[in-house]
Design a protein around this motif. Structure first.
Motif, PDB file in Angstrom:
ATOM      1  N   LYS A   1       0.841  -1.201   0.000  1.00 20.40           N
ATOM      2  CA  LYS A   1       0.000   0.000   0.000  1.00 20.40           C
ATOM      3  C   LYS A   1       0.880   1.258   0.000  1.00 20.40           C
ATOM      4  CE  LYS A   1      -3.771  -2.583   1.998  1.00 20.40           C
ATOM      5  NZ  LYS A   1      -4.420  -2.976   3.253  1.00 20.40           N
ATOM      6  N   ASP A   2       0.815   2.053   1.126  1.00 18.19           N
ATOM      7  CA  ASP A   2       1.627   3.286   1.170  1.00 18.19           C
ATOM      8  C   ASP A   2       3.091   2.982   1.420  1.00 18.19           C
ATOM      9  OD1 ASP A   2      -0.833   4.332   1.054  1.00 18.19           O
ATOM     10  OD2 ASP A   2      -0.936   4.965   3.160  1.00 18.19           O
ATOM     11  N   ASP A   3       3.355   1.801   1.957  1.00 13.47           N
ATOM     12  CA  ASP A   3       4.720   1.367   2.210  1.00 13.47           C
ATOM     13  C   ASP A   3       5.499   2.342   3.101  1.00 13.47           C
ATOM     14  OD1 ASP A   3       6.818  -0.379   2.057  1.00 13.47           O
ATOM     15  OD2 ASP A   3       7.559   0.382   0.129  1.00 13.47           O
ATOM     16  N   PRO A   4       4.971   2.707   4.303  1.00 13.81           N
ATOM     17  CA  PRO A   4       5.703   3.621   5.177  1.00 13.81           C
ATOM     18  C   PRO A   4       6.929   2.929   5.777  1.00 13.81           C
ATOM     19  CG  PRO A   4       3.792   2.754   6.320  1.00 13.81           C
ATOM     20  CD  PRO A   4       3.717   2.220   4.911  1.00 13.81           C
ATOM     21  N   MET A   5       8.033   3.664   5.913  1.00 15.27           N
ATOM     22  CA  MET A   5       9.237   3.086   6.485  1.00 15.27           C
ATOM     23  C   MET A   5       9.199   3.156   8.017  1.00 15.27           C
ATOM     24  SD  MET A   5      11.220   1.835   4.043  1.00 15.27           S
ATOM     25  CE  MET A   5       9.705   1.209   3.343  1.00 15.27           C
ATOM     26  N   GLU A   6       8.289   4.020   8.544  1.00 20.43           N
ATOM     27  CA  GLU A   6       8.045   4.025   9.989  1.00 20.43           C
ATOM     28  C   GLU A   6       6.548   3.928  10.197  1.00 20.43           C
ATOM     29  OE1 GLU A   6      10.060   6.951  12.472  1.00 20.43           O
ATOM     30  OE2 GLU A   6      11.606   7.112  10.920  1.00 20.43           O
ATOM     31  N   PHE A   7       6.130   3.045  11.093  1.00 21.19           N
ATOM     32  CA  PHE A   7       4.690   2.865  11.299  1.00 21.19           C
ATOM     33  C   PHE A   7       4.448   2.300  12.696  1.00 21.19           C
ATOM     34  CE2 PHE A   7       4.575  -1.775  10.998  1.00 21.19           C
ATOM     35  CZ  PHE A   7       5.777  -2.034  10.379  1.00 21.19           C
TER      36      PHE A   7
ATOM     37  N   LEU B   1       2.277  -8.961  13.946  1.00 17.07           N
ATOM     38  CA  LEU B   1       1.598  -7.675  14.094  1.00 17.07           C
ATOM     39  C   LEU B   1       0.285  -7.681  13.319  1.00 17.07           C
ATOM     40  CD1 LEU B   1       4.725  -5.436  13.358  1.00 17.07           C
ATOM     41  CD2 LEU B   1       3.854  -6.072  15.623  1.00 17.07           C
ATOM     42  N   ASP B   2      -0.582  -6.686  13.610  1.00 21.23           N
ATOM     43  CA  ASP B   2      -1.810  -6.628  12.815  1.00 21.23           C
ATOM     44  C   ASP B   2      -1.535  -6.092  11.417  1.00 21.23           C
ATOM     45  OD1 ASP B   2      -1.225  -4.046  13.657  1.00 21.23           O
ATOM     46  OD2 ASP B   2      -3.331  -3.470  13.897  1.00 21.23           O
ATOM     47  N   ARG B   3      -0.464  -5.273  11.292  1.00 23.65           N
ATOM     48  CA  ARG B   3      -0.089  -4.743   9.987  1.00 23.65           C
ATOM     49  C   ARG B   3       1.422  -4.553   9.965  1.00 23.65           C
ATOM     50  NH1 ARG B   3      -1.674   1.149   9.257  1.00 23.65           N
ATOM     51  NH2 ARG B   3      -0.173   2.115  10.622  1.00 23.65           N
ATOM     52  N   THR B   4       2.003  -4.605   8.780  1.00 19.34           N
ATOM     53  CA  THR B   4       3.460  -4.444   8.726  1.00 19.34           C
ATOM     54  C   THR B   4       3.935  -3.913   7.389  1.00 19.34           C
ATOM     55  OG1 THR B   4       5.585  -5.503   9.167  1.00 19.34           O
ATOM     56  CG2 THR B   4       3.995  -6.798   7.935  1.00 19.34           C
ATOM     57  N   SER B   5       5.027  -3.188   7.439  1.00 16.73           N
ATOM     58  CA  SER B   5       5.695  -2.731   6.220  1.00 16.73           C
ATOM     59  C   SER B   5       6.954  -3.549   5.973  1.00 16.73           C
ATOM     60  CB  SER B   5       6.086  -1.251   6.371  1.00 16.73           C
ATOM     61  OG  SER B   5       5.433  -0.465   5.422  1.00 16.73           O
ATOM     62  N   PHE B   6       7.247  -4.477   6.908  1.00 14.64           N
ATOM     63  CA  PHE B   6       8.420  -5.332   6.723  1.00 14.64           C
ATOM     64  C   PHE B   6       8.126  -6.361   5.638  1.00 14.64           C
ATOM     65  CE2 PHE B   6       9.399  -3.716  10.932  1.00 14.64           C
ATOM     66  CZ  PHE B   6      10.782  -3.580  10.884  1.00 14.64           C
ATOM     67  N   TYR B   7       8.862  -6.285   4.532  1.00 18.91           N
ATOM     68  CA  TYR B   7       8.680  -7.258   3.460  1.00 18.91           C
ATOM     69  C   TYR B   7       9.191  -8.605   3.944  1.00 18.91           C
ATOM     70  CZ  TYR B   7       8.855  -9.556  -1.052  1.00 18.91           C
ATOM     71  OH  TYR B   7       8.643 -10.445  -2.071  1.00 18.91           O
ATOM     72  N   ALA B   8       8.356  -9.618   3.816  1.00 22.62           N
ATOM     73  CA  ALA B   8       8.751 -10.959   4.249  1.00 22.62           C
ATOM     74  C   ALA B   8       9.468 -11.673   3.117  1.00 22.62           C
ATOM     75  CB  ALA B   8       7.508 -11.741   4.653  1.00 22.62           C
ATOM     76  N   ARG B   9      10.456 -12.467   3.472  1.00 22.74           N
ATOM     77  CA  ARG B   9      11.220 -13.212   2.466  1.00 22.74           C
ATOM     78  C   ARG B   9      10.254 -13.925   1.511  1.00 22.74           C
ATOM     79  NH1 ARG B   9      14.103 -15.863   5.619  1.00 22.74           N
ATOM     80  NH2 ARG B   9      16.079 -14.822   5.299  1.00 22.74           N
ATOM     81  N   GLY B  10      10.486 -13.741   0.219  1.00 23.15           N
ATOM     82  CA  GLY B  10       9.604 -14.395  -0.746  1.00 23.15           C
ATOM     83  C   GLY B  10       9.985 -14.037  -2.161  1.00 23.15           C
TER      84      GLY B  10
END
Ligand SMILES: [Zn+2]
Ligand SMILES: [Zn+2]
Length: 889
Positions: free
Chosen positions: A502-508, A522-531
């Motif tokens: 989505k917005d891809d915030p670096m701090e959230f 977490l309920d939401r995350t901007s950390f890209y998971a290995r894939g």
């Protein structure tokens, strides 16, 4: 599931499972075979044998039951015309390389086109309903039958007729009615000739009744009604019932032509070309008789060699006819069949190799080569490829586009086969000595040495290829394409909201849903998971270091170091922005390099796998050979030209079916996509891939791509290691420094070498003068040498090892009462060298040993000559003093 049990149950209630409207309308009667007991439906009330056991089996050879004659491509036109007239959509074939399934290398049936795996479930996705498709299918299980039985192919066209009744399609009554009219109205087969046999189909957790339809013992098609799921007895009706009617196009052609074999009417003009080469007439009565015998007996024996022997006997074939006619004929049929399969497979992006699906392709080309050699045929493979494609291009225009690529790949592979012959010949000789190898031994021979049984037959190391060889080999290479998934206690957790899409915030900030061990959800995350080969984001959650991020189904799990927050807490999260930016550049670069490689090398280039870290990345591509420096440069230039053009990188979501129909199966570069909504990453018109990774907005953001290394990592796969963005600039800088340093080192080395040469020249001049002085008792102290009589010692820095070596040797040779000891530095060590004449009273070995031990090293030699040294330079003065006193006293 026990198929015979299901059949018994279904056949016990034919009204429910098999009796379709057509049967009553036309007056079909249901009979049980007098020989095998199977139930079948026929218009001929006198018939009491099923098609397999009937007396009319294969009587169409030489006497087809139709007034019309259609060859292979004409037959498809007839089928297509009929179904389109009856409101079906005609869909183009799908690739024979099954990119949309994880568990199959090749497309083995028309229904596979429309199956997608979601988790452990198979779901159907049809682009139209009802539809018909001329699907080329590859099957390698019966390879030894190909060319021999008259009806087995390594690839064949399955006419797929598919309908979903609950979404506006039809069900049993209309399906069987259509199939009956296809045979009778469209192909002109007499109604009385058509026999329907009751059967069942079961697989993948579902099952249903089926009606196979035969004409004169030849099974033309099988209409499967996939209706139930679960175990028989406790089964329920499927949410989505599906009609899966598959028919062999080759057989439709054969039944109307009545040629001795199906090959005679399915390969087009290539047959004539091949027959001319071996000089036989395929339309002779002997052949008709022989192949009818083969066809009748094939199902009654396990061993094909036995069937063949029996047919030779029954058809009255002489040894001469066997050698001059049957054997060469089998050979040319094999060549035509295998070549056609290779054309389809290579067109669709497969390469012959010794891994995965490529195994079967290499095997087939080796069978072609082996047959050509064994029969001593003069064939131009390129010409045969042209003939095949010219014949097929009306139905399959895509073959025409890849004509040159197919030729190139096959030429290369054939050359490799020729190259490996010396090695194979040696092996074959050993085999001949040892005696007939077992099937397992043959498989090992092929897998480890690439030696096919055809080759062994060609050089007479074996006389027959054992049946089961090909089925066993194909089984071994079927199930390789599988993956394993780790299990975590994540049941009932909600799906993680993926901010990076989505917005891809670096701090959230986010809420902690679950903590177990050192892992946090977490309920939401901007950390890209290995894939997808992209390494995970790092950073911090609630001040704790994030060391890994993985995705388990739709839940993202963060692994922390130093502690974890509490469940229910709202925490501050920070993604390592620089790392992410670098990984992102590397990911888009992977797509760019993939497209560039395809542009430079050829259409067979696919992404085999990829890996994207922040400071390095790699892309493995499917390619037949190692890359030359020139090719690497061309790929890199093409990639950087895409960077310079600053192309837009667009991300759009499509329904999977739409994505496949719009862009084709090229989108599956990164493998299968197990979701219905596909994320399509396109770099303008240069590259389109289904991909879940992070990407730059414009290619210019990457600035620079540098390929750092390439390597052929396995047969058919080449690895490109590369860097992009700031890392690429750093790489360039490092390279520059490295080459500067290399230049400096070279210069230094040159200087040392020059110095040595100068010293040598000087020593050559000095030595005779010094020797003369010493022998005549003159002092040489001013030259740096201490003497006592003819015993000499030096520790002068003016002398190097060349001097010591030559001076000492010459001195004791000139005068046997002389001796010489020299101490000097050579690199990091201090060395001692001692020469003693026989009458000198000096023992070289003792001195060298003693001095070396002072220097912390070792020494050795005998009384006449010895040397040694050590690295402890702080003891140099002590060593000098000791040596001096030992030799001079
Ligand atoms: Zn029967
Ligand atoms: Zn990607």
């Amino acid at each position: 599931m026990d198929k015979s049990q299901i059949l018994k149950e279904f056949s016990a209630d034919p009204e429910k499972y098999y009796n379709v409207k057509l049967f009553a309308e036309q007056g079909f009667v249901r009979k049980s075979c007098a020989k095998c007991g199977r139930f079948f439906w026929t218009l001929n009330a006198d018939r009491d044998l099923c098609p397999d056991d009937g007396l009319d089996t294969y009587s169409f050879i030489g006497e087809p039951p139709t007034s019309k004659r259609f060859d292979y491509t004409q037959s498809w036109k007839q089928v297509e015309e009929f179904f389109v007239k009856n409101n079906h959509t005609s869909v183009s074939r799908y690739p024979v390389v099954c990119r949309w399934r994880d568990d199959l290398f090749f497309t083995i049936a028309s229904v596979v086109d429309f199956q997608r795996i979601m988790g452990s479930k198979v779901v159907f996705e049809f682009p139209a309903n009802p539809l018909v498709v001329p699907q080329t299918c590859l099957r390698f299980k019966d390879l030894e039958n190909v060319g021999v039985t008259g009806r087995h192919f390594s690839s064949f066209c399955m006419i797929g007729q598919h309908s979903v009744p609950d979404l506006g399609g039809y069900w049993k009554d209309e399906c069987v009615d259509l199939d009956f009219r296809l045979l009778t109205d469209q192909f002109g087969i007499k109604k009385e000739e058509v026999v329907f046999v009751e059967d069942v189909w079961a697989g993948g957790g579902s099952f249903g009744p089926s009606l196979e339809y035969f004409v004169r013992g030849l099974e033309l098609g099988n209409a499967v009604f996939t209706e139930f799921q679960g175990e028989l007895g406790q089964h329920s009706t499927l949410d989505q019932r599906v009609i899966d009617m598959g028919a062999g196009l080759e057989r439709f052609a054969w039944i109307t032509m009545g040629t001795p074999t199906a090959y005679d009417c399915c390969f087009g003009p290539i047959n004539e070309k091949l027959f001319n080469t071996i000089g036989i007439d395929s339309d002779s009565d002997v052949l008709k008789k022989y192949f009818t015998e083969i066809a009748k007996e094939i199902d009654h024996f396990d061993d094909l060699n036995e069937v063949r022997r029996l047919a030779i006997k029954n058809a009255g074939i002489s040894d001469d006819q066997l050698n001059k006619m049957i054997t060469p004929l089998e050979g040319v049929y094999l060549i035509a069949d295998h070549l056609r399969t290779l054309i389809f497979a290579i067109t669709d992006g497969a390469l012959p190799s010794n891994v995965g699906g490529g195994y079967n392709l290499r095997m087939m080309l080796r069978r072609i080569n082996g047959t050509i050699n064994r029969l001593n045929l003069k064939l131009d493979i390129d010409d045969l490829i042209d003939t095949h494609i010219d014949y097929l291009k009306d139905t399959y225009p895509e073959l025409d586009e890849k004509r040159e690529d197919v030729k190139k790949i096959l030429k290369l592979e054939s050359a490799r086969y020729e190259d490996s012959k010396v090695h194979m010949k040696k092996k074959a000789e050993k085999i001949r000595e040892r005696g007939v190898p077992s099937v397992d031994e043959l498989i090992t021979l092929y897998e480890s040495d690439g030696i096919t049984p055809e080759y062994l037959k060609e050089v007479d190391a074996i006389s027959e290829i054992p049946s089961q060889f090909y089925s066993k080999l194909s089984d071994l290479h079927q199930s390789e394409k599988k993956k394993a998934i780790a299990e975590l206690p994540l049941e009932e957790l909600p799906e993680t909201e993926t901010l990076f899409y989505k917005d891809d915030p670096m701090e959230f900030s986010a809420k902690v849903i679950k903590v177990f061990d050192d892992m946090v959800v977490l309920d939401r995350t901007s950390f890209y998971a290995r894939g997808g080969g992209q390494e995970p984001d790092l950073g911090s959650i609630a001040g704790f270091k994030v060391v890994n991020v993985d995705k388990h189904a739709n839940i993202i799990v963060h692994k922390l170091e130093g502690g974890t927050p509490k469940e229910g807490e709202t925490v501050q999260c920070k993604v390592d922005e620089v790392r992410r930016a670098n990984i992102t550049k590397n990911h888009t670069s992977t797509h760019i390099l993939n497209a560039s490689s395809r542009k430079i090398l050829g259409s067979w280039i696919w992404q085999h796998s990829a890996f994207k870290e922040d400071d390095h990345a790699r892309l493995d591509i499917t390619h037949h050979s190692s890359l030359t420096d020139e090719q690497v440069k061309e790929i890199e230039d093409a990639a950087n030209s895409m960077v310079k053009q600053n192309l837009n990188v667009n991300i759009d979501y499509y329904d999977r079916g739409t994505a496949e129909q719009t862009y084709g199966f090229r989108i599956y570069q990164g493998g299968v996509v197990p979701v219905k909504s596909v994320r399509i990453v396109s770099i303008e018109d240069q590259d389109v891939e289904a991909c879940g990774g992070t990407h730059v907005k414009k290619t210019g953001d990457i600035e620079l791509i540098k390929i750092t290394k390439t390597k052929r990592i396995q047969d058919g796969v080449v690895r490109l290691e590369f860097v992009s963005g700031p890392t690429a600039f750093q790489y360039l800088k490092d390279q520059e420094e490295e080459s500067k340093k290399q230049a400096q080192d070279a210069k230094q080395k040159e200087q040392i070498e020059k110095q040595r040469e100068e010293n040598k020249a000087k020593a050559r001049e000095q030595i005779p003068i010094l020797l003369e002085k010493i022998i005549s008792g003159e002092s040489v102290e001013s030259d740096g040498i201490n003497t006592k009589g003819k015993l000499c010692f030096t520790a002068s820095e003016n002398f190097d090892d060349f001097f010591h070596q030559n001076f000492g040797k010459k001195l004791v040779a000139k005068d046997s009462s002389a001796a010489f000891c020299g101490i000097f530095e050579a690199g990091p060590t201090v060395r001692v060298m001692v020469f003693a004449g026989e009458q000198s009273g000096v023992n070289s070995g003792e001195i060298a040993k003693e001095i070396a031990s002072i220097l912390g090293g070792s020494g050795g030699g005998d009384a006449k000559f010895a040397q040694g040294g050590g690295k402890d330079t702080s003891k140099k003065e002590q060593a000098i003093a000791k040596a001096k006193s030992m030799i001079l006293g």
